[in-house]
Design an enzyme around this catalytic site. Structure first.
Site, PDB file in Angstrom:
ATOM      1  N   HIS A   9      38.966  37.060  40.922  1.00  0.00           N
ATOM      2  CA  HIS A   9      37.704  36.809  41.623  1.00  0.00           C
ATOM      3  C   HIS A   9      37.874  35.781  42.746  1.00  0.00           C
ATOM      4  CE1 HIS A   9      37.371  32.867  39.744  1.00  0.00           C
ATOM      5  NE2 HIS A   9      37.771  33.445  38.618  1.00  0.00           N
ATOM      6  N   GLU A  81      37.898  35.944  31.185  1.00  0.00           N
ATOM      7  CA  GLU A  81      38.904  34.887  31.232  1.00  0.00           C
ATOM      8  C   GLU A  81      39.252  34.407  29.820  1.00  0.00           C
ATOM      9  OE1 GLU A  81      41.422  33.487  32.275  1.00  0.00           O
ATOM     10  OE2 GLU A  81      40.776  32.384  34.056  1.00  0.00           O
TER      11      GLU A  81
END
Length: 192
Positions: A9, A81
């Protein structure tokens, strides 16, 4: 053979503040939005098109994917994550030296072995059920690092220590294994 582009990202508020994110989330910064737009421009310039797209359920990954492509996409929780437990939201200066191994387990997080197994099996399932030639997956720095670690033995290209925001990892998948073919890191100095 399938090609997978695995993308981190864009820069987030917590990245800019040097805070640990993990499962918790923060929005893309203005720079993060520009990074994703530059990555999209690179993909378009190179004529790289995707048949399908996937993203972590984290806002920062979803927003990045929506800036990278207009394709419909699927959100998948296990692309998130590393779970850093109660360390999330704290300053990065509190991180222990690498490798983390099972350090975060004592704080309610995942071990390195757990995150590596989670991200690797999730991406493998996505690609194996797909009929796409080119797939896009937007995920996170430590998750991507652990996917890389899992498949390092089959990859001719070696990564640097860090994974910059909006870098693209180009993998091929055949004969039941992934191979890292290229890492595309952009020079964002023109927008800093």
């Amino acid at each position: 053979m399938t090609t997978l582009y695995l993308v981190r990202h864009g820069q987030t508020l917590f990245n800019a503040q040097h805070k640990i994110q993990g499962f918790c989330d923060s929005p893309l910064t203005e720079l993060g939005i520009k990074q994703a737009k530059m990555a999209r421009a690179h993909l378009e310039k190179e004529g790289i098109q995707f048949d399908e797209a996937y993203t972590s359920t984290s806002e920062r990954a979803i927003d990045t994917l929506e800036l990278l492509t207009d394709l419909p996409y699927e959100r998948i929780k296990d692309l998130r994550e590393w779970n850093f437990g109660s360390y999330e939201g704290e300053g990065e200066h509190l991180n222990p030296p690498l490798p983390y191994k099972d350090y975060f387990v004592q704080f309610g997080g995942e071990s390195q072995e757990e995150v590596e197994a989670r991200i690797s099996s999730t991406i493998k399932k996505i690609i194996e059920k797909s009929h796409a030639k080119n797939s896009l997956i937007v995920s996170h720095g430590a998750a991507i690092a652990n996917f890389y670690r899992h498949w390092e033995h089959t990859s001719p290209v070696k990564k640097n220590v860090k994974i910059p925001n909006c870098s693209l990892f180009k993998y091929t998948y055949s004969d039941n294994q992934f191979s890292l073919e290229d890492i595309i890191e952009h020079d964002f100095s023109s927008i800093l």
